[in-house]
Structures are given as structure tokens and as C-alpha cells.
Design a protein around this motif. Structure first.
Motif, mmCIF file in Angstrom:
data_model
loop_
_atom_site.group_PDB
_atom_site.id
_atom_site.type_symbol
_atom_site.label_atom_id
_atom_site.label_comp_id
_atom_site.label_asym_id
_atom_site.label_seq_id
_atom_site.Cartn_x
_atom_site.Cartn_y
_atom_site.Cartn_z
ATOM 1 N N MET A 1 63.552 47.279 103.029
ATOM 2 C CA MET A 1 63.154 47.693 104.263
ATOM 3 C C MET A 1 61.418 47.291 104.428
ATOM 4 S SD MET A 1 62.791 51.688 105.472
ATOM 5 C CE MET A 1 62.136 52.343 106.918
ATOM 6 N N LYS A 2 61.294 46.949 105.677
ATOM 7 C CA LYS A 2 60.076 46.368 105.862
ATOM 8 C C LYS A 2 59.075 47.414 106.161
ATOM 9 C CE LYS A 2 57.861 43.168 109.245
ATOM 10 N NZ LYS A 2 57.869 42.389 110.395
ATOM 11 N N LYS A 3 57.702 47.226 105.404
ATOM 12 C CA LYS A 3 56.899 48.287 105.725
ATOM 13 C C LYS A 3 56.239 48.342 106.958
ATOM 14 C CE LYS A 3 55.220 48.112 100.750
ATOM 15 N NZ LYS A 3 53.947 48.128 100.122
ATOM 16 N N LYS A 4 55.732 49.550 107.257
ATOM 17 C CA LYS A 4 55.027 49.963 108.703
ATOM 18 C C LYS A 4 53.501 48.791 108.602
ATOM 19 C CE LYS A 4 57.044 54.352 109.103
ATOM 20 N NZ LYS A 4 56.489 55.813 109.271
ATOM 21 N N PRO A 5 53.004 48.612 109.602
ATOM 22 C CA PRO A 5 51.867 47.898 109.742
ATOM 23 C C PRO A 5 50.797 49.100 109.221
ATOM 24 C CG PRO A 5 53.019 47.653 111.606
ATOM 25 C CD PRO A 5 53.847 48.319 110.868
ATOM 26 N N LEU A 6 49.753 48.600 108.425
ATOM 27 C CA LEU A 6 48.470 49.283 107.948
ATOM 28 C C LEU A 6 47.554 49.300 108.973
ATOM 29 C CD1 LEU A 6 47.395 51.520 106.033
ATOM 30 C CD2 LEU A 6 46.339 49.527 104.398
ATOM 31 N N ILE A 7 47.031 50.423 110.016
ATOM 32 C CA ILE A 7 46.236 50.325 110.669
ATOM 33 C C ILE A 7 44.955 51.276 110.124
ATOM 34 C CG2 ILE A 7 45.407 51.015 113.257
ATOM 35 C CD1 ILE A 7 48.356 50.288 113.922
ATOM 36 N N TYR A 8 43.734 51.042 110.309
ATOM 37 C CA TYR A 8 42.693 51.972 109.811
ATOM 38 C C TYR A 8 41.578 52.194 111.109
ATOM 39 C CZ TYR A 8 39.786 47.636 108.851
ATOM 40 O OH TYR A 8 39.110 46.356 109.117
ATOM 41 N N ILE A 9 40.982 53.080 110.897
ATOM 42 C CA ILE A 9 39.778 53.433 111.672
ATOM 43 C C ILE A 9 38.490 53.717 110.715
ATOM 44 C CG2 ILE A 9 38.649 55.275 113.370
ATOM 45 C CD1 ILE A 9 41.533 55.785 114.431
ATOM 46 N N ASP A 10 37.413 53.044 111.154
ATOM 47 C CA ASP A 10 36.086 52.942 110.272
ATOM 48 C C ASP A 10 35.260 53.348 110.751
ATOM 49 O OD1 ASP A 10 34.108 52.064 108.628
ATOM 50 O OD2 ASP A 10 34.493 49.904 108.942
ATOM 51 N N LEU A 11 35.044 54.793 110.347
ATOM 52 C CA LEU A 11 33.934 55.586 110.935
ATOM 53 C C LEU A 11 32.742 55.503 110.241
ATOM 54 C CD1 LEU A 11 35.995 58.946 111.416
ATOM 55 C CD2 LEU A 11 35.835 57.257 113.023
ATOM 56 N N PHE A 12 31.509 55.767 110.881
ATOM 57 C CA PHE A 12 30.268 55.789 110.308
ATOM 58 C C PHE A 12 30.285 54.182 109.530
ATOM 59 C CE2 PHE A 12 32.097 59.790 109.608
ATOM 60 C CZ PHE A 12 31.273 60.441 110.528
ATOM 61 N N SER A 13 30.538 53.084 110.312
ATOM 62 C CA SER A 13 30.890 52.031 109.703
ATOM 63 C C SER A 13 29.685 50.920 109.117
ATOM 64 C CB SER A 13 31.874 51.084 110.737
ATOM 65 O OG SER A 13 31.086 50.998 111.931
ATOM 66 N N GLY A 14 28.669 51.235 109.793
ATOM 67 C CA GLY A 14 27.465 50.581 109.506
ATOM 68 C C GLY A 14 27.650 49.059 109.386
ATOM 69 N N ILE A 15 27.338 48.286 108.333
ATOM 70 C CA ILE A 15 27.484 46.838 108.280
ATOM 71 C C ILE A 15 28.785 46.474 108.035
ATOM 72 C CG2 ILE A 15 25.144 46.537 108.232
ATOM 73 C CD1 ILE A 15 25.293 46.018 105.209
ATOM 74 N N GLY A 16 29.684 47.166 107.687
ATOM 75 C CA GLY A 16 31.096 46.849 107.402
ATOM 76 C C GLY A 16 31.413 47.028 106.168
ATOM 77 N N GLY A 17 31.014 47.754 105.409
ATOM 78 C CA GLY A 17 31.458 47.699 103.821
ATOM 79 C C GLY A 17 32.809 48.315 103.752
ATOM 80 N N PHE A 18 33.228 49.294 104.232
ATOM 81 C CA PHE A 18 34.726 49.600 104.326
ATOM 82 C C PHE A 18 35.625 48.470 104.553
ATOM 83 C CE2 PHE A 18 32.889 53.888 103.914
ATOM 84 C CZ PHE A 18 33.687 54.645 102.984
ATOM 85 N N THR A 19 35.073 47.806 105.848
ATOM 86 C CA THR A 19 36.167 46.876 106.400
ATOM 87 C C THR A 19 36.162 45.906 105.174
ATOM 88 O OG1 THR A 19 36.139 47.496 108.713
ATOM 89 C CG2 THR A 19 36.395 45.326 108.304
ATOM 90 N N LEU A 20 35.179 45.342 104.586
ATOM 91 C CA LEU A 20 35.134 44.239 103.860
ATOM 92 C C LEU A 20 36.067 44.653 102.423
ATOM 93 C CD1 LEU A 20 34.067 41.348 103.223
ATOM 94 C CD2 LEU A 20 31.906 42.781 102.131
ATOM 95 N N GLY A 21 35.949 45.926 102.197
ATOM 96 C CA GLY A 21 36.556 46.325 100.952
ATOM 97 C C GLY A 21 38.156 46.211 101.313
ATOM 98 N N ILE A 22 38.314 46.668 102.502
ATOM 99 C CA ILE A 22 39.721 46.862 102.703
ATOM 100 C C ILE A 22 40.371 45.554 102.939
ATOM 101 C CG2 ILE A 22 41.204 47.482 104.758
ATOM 102 C CD1 ILE A 22 39.381 50.085 105.158
ATOM 103 N N LYS A 23 39.670 44.672 103.801
ATOM 104 C CA LYS A 23 40.210 43.365 103.775
ATOM 105 C C LYS A 23 40.658 42.278 102.572
ATOM 106 C CE LYS A 23 40.448 43.276 108.384
ATOM 107 N NZ LYS A 23 42.076 43.239 108.921
ATOM 108 N N ARG A 24 39.829 42.846 101.685
ATOM 109 C CA ARG A 24 39.775 41.901 100.416
ATOM 110 C C ARG A 24 41.271 42.253 99.515
ATOM 111 N NH1 ARG A 24 33.749 42.838 97.721
ATOM 112 N NH2 ARG A 24 32.828 40.975 99.109
ATOM 113 N N VAL A 25 41.799 43.581 99.746
ATOM 114 C CA VAL A 25 42.927 44.026 99.369
ATOM 115 C C VAL A 25 44.201 43.965 100.325
ATOM 116 C CG1 VAL A 25 44.204 46.118 98.342
ATOM 117 C CG2 VAL A 25 41.648 45.644 97.802
#
Length: 350
Positions: free
Chosen positions: A1-25
Motif C-alpha cells: 500500500m502506497k504511503k500517504k505524502p508527508l507534509i510538515y508545517i515549520d513554526l518559529f522556523s528561523g533560518i531553517g534548521g528543522f527543515t534542513l534536518g527533515i529534508k536530510r531524512v
């Protein structure tokens, strides 16, 4: 069964540390938007993630609008909300304003909690300082329904940075990589502006080199390529036997003195980055001692301490870069946490 798309909302994002970590995985994860109001941080974030939409002030985000944005990305999806809410009123480094979760900055945690409650994401991750009071930590835990894990960024980077992470999946500490300052220090092209002189240099000589208490530590590093030093001046308040502040007739805390802390690292690590440069004042500052004299940590070194790619904040001024990195999450720690996410294909060894 195909997995659902993973969507995230980045709050208090600053310079993108959360997004950078998420995108690496999760390189295919879709960003449903980021929330940031600091102009220089927005500039840096947009440079690296130009396709992501800035949702603006977190306190003004409307649930209906967010759901509409998410539905445009996919009809059915797994939602994740991440963020590091402001710590200014929670950290013990800010002794003059510890109003906790009702403080003018840290009150924004409740916006994170509101969005989690209303949007009901399948996953969430919140980061904040480990030095907060127990009552604030427990209040966050009760609100989110999970207890935090305490992790030190020094396990995956050169800089010590103890933080609490609340997430609804199991996270264990990473292996200690035993990284030291020499692995990231800038050896060439250090600009003159980083080297201390005049009053700043006099300060270092006075409190460091002429301090009998710390002279043995200084001697231990005298012939080394560098070491880190920090100083913190904190107000000391009168407290009772239960640890509560004693108040005067006007209901204000009673100041009984100041605590001048001088610290030298002996483990080859860097101190926790702060949001300003210089010396003295009410913040801990980081200095290194080289064969050319005392200097501040450079922009490049600050980026590496927080495990961002070199040049991440090259487009903003030095003072704004210090602030950006001091406020940022350690990207490599976010990557580690995401590597243990239920949807991660490969989990990192612990």
C-alpha cells in the motif's frame, strides 16, 4: 500500500534548521508553510528554500486557511508540525525575566499547542531549553501529552547545547561522535574584525589571564591552538527555603547581588552559542585563543557548530548571523530525531 505524502508545517522556523534536518531524512516531504517574522531569518530561509510559503505571525494563523493550503498539496496526507518556540522567558540565562510560559516571548508556546490541538497532526516535534523550571516543563508535557527527551547537541556537533524535545515517537540519544573544536575551526582567512582589541582585550586580560582561580586552566591551553572561554554576569535574587522568590512590598523580586561566572572549556568543545557578539554584559560569550591572540568565533565556525552547511548565513550581517545561529536548532540533531521517525526507512544507530 502506497504511503500517504508527508507534509510538515515549520513554526518559529528561523533560518531553517528543522527543515534542513527533515529534508536530510525525508527529501520528498512537502512543506505546508513556515512561520517566521524576523526579516533576516526570513531572508536566509527563502534563499535556501525559495518554494516554501511564509505563513507569517504564528499568533495570526487561521486553522481554516491552513487546512486549505494543505489540501492543495494532497487530498490525503500525514501531517507533522515542528518548531522551537521562544525560550527567552524560560532559560535560566535570562535571570531578569523568567516569567515562564506567560512571558512576552515564551507565551508563543501556546500557539504551537493550539495548532496541534486543532489540526491534530499525526506527528509533532517541539524543541526548547533544558534549563527551564520543572513546572514549565511539566506544563508543556501535560499540554502535549508526552514527556520530553533531553539531548545535548555536543553528541553530534562541536558545541554543547542541551535541549528538551517533545515528540510523539520514541527517540534515543545518538552515539557520541567525540567531535572537537579542531575538526571545524577556521584556520585561514580569519578577518581582523574577529580579533579583540581595546576594551574587549582588556576585559579578557583582566578576568582571564590575571585570574589566580583560572590561571592553571589558561596555562593548560597556553600552547594549544585555541580554546573557548565564556563569561556570564547574572542577577541573584532572594529566595525562601522552598525556592520561591521573596517579594518586597510592591510585589517585586529582591536583588541581593550578582554572580560573575568565568568558564574555560577543557574538553575541546565550544560553548552553547548565544545571540550576540562581544564580551561582558549579561550573556555568555565565546572566544578562542590562537597564536595570533584572542578572537571571537567566526561566522563559518558558528555555522559548523550548529551543523549548517558553510555559508548558510553569508548574505546577512555578522551581528545578525550571530543572532540567527544562536536562536537556531542544531540541524544534525533534528536529522537524528527524524531518523528515528516511524516513517524513516533507515534508523541511525544509537
Amino acid at each position: 500500500m502506497k504511503k500517504k505524502p508527508l507534509i510538515y508545517i515549520d513554526l518559529f522556523s528561523g533560518i531553517g534548521g528543522f527543515t534542513l534536518g527533515i529534508k536530510r531524512v525525508f527529501p520528498k516531504a512537502k512543506c505546508g508553510g513556515f512561520s517566521e517574522i524576523e526579516p533576516s531569518a526570513i531572508q536566509v530561509y527563502n534563499e535556501h528554500f525559495p518554494d516554501h510559503e511564509n505563513l507569517g505571525d504564528v499568533s495570526k494563523l487561521k486553522i481554516k486557511k491552513l487546512r486549505k493550503i494543505l489540501s492543495k498539496i494532497a487530498d490525503d496526507y500525514d501531517l507533522m508540525i515542528v518548531g522551537g518556540s521562544p525560550c527567552q522567558n524560560l532559560s535560566n540565562a535570562n535571570m531578569s525575566n523568567q516569567d515562564g510560559l506567560e512571558g512576552d516571548k515564551s507565551i508563543l508556546f501556546w500557539e504551537f499547542a493550539r495548532l496541534v490541538k486543532k489540526l491534530k497532526p499525526k506527528y509533532f516535534l517541539l524543541e526548547n531549553v533544558a534549563s527551564m523550571k520543572t513546572k514549565d516543563r511539566d506544563l508543556i508535557s501535560r499540554e502535549l501529552g508526552v514527556t520530553p527527551v533531553r539531548l545535548d547537541s555536543g553528541l553530534v556537533s562541536v558545541g554543547h547545547r542541551e535541549r528538551l524535545y517533545w515528540c510523539n515517537w520514541k527517540v534515543t540519544p545518538p552515539e557520541d561522535r567525540n567531535l572537537t573544536w579542531n575538526s571545524i575551526r577556521q584556520t585561514k582567512g580569519v578577518a581582523k574584525e574577529y580579533y579583540l582589541k581595546d576594551k574587549a582585550l582588556d576585559f579578557i586580560v583582566e578576568v582571564a589571564l590575571n585570574s589566580d582561580t583560572h590561571m592553571n586552566v589558561v596555562k593548560g591551553f597556553k600552547n594549544s591552538s585555541l580554546h573557548a572561554y565564556s563569561r556570564s554576569i547574572r542577577d541573584v535574587w532572594d529566595i525562601d527555603d522552598d525556592g520561591n522568590y521573596v517579594l518586597d512590598e510592591d510585589g517585586k523580586k529582591i536583588k541581593i547581588g550578582t554572580n560573575d561566572e568565568k568558564r574555560f572549556r577543557k574538553d575541546g568543545k565550544a560553548n552553547t552559542l548565544v545571540t550576540a557578539r562581544g564580551c561582558g554584559g549579561s550573556h555568555s560569550k565565546n572566544f578562542v585563543f590562537t597564536n595570533k591572540g584572542w578572537r571571537l568565533i567566526t561566522r563559518l565556525e558558528a555555522s559548523r557548530i550548529q551543523t549548517f552547511p558553510d555559508g548558510w548565513c553569508k548574505s546577512i550581517s555578522l551581528s545578525k548571523a550571530y543572532k540567527a545561529f544562536g536562536n537556531a536548532v542544531t540541524a544534525e540533531m533534528i536529522e537524528h530525531i527524524m531518523s528515528q521517525h516511524p516513517r524513516a526507512k533507515r534508523k541511525k544507530k544509537c
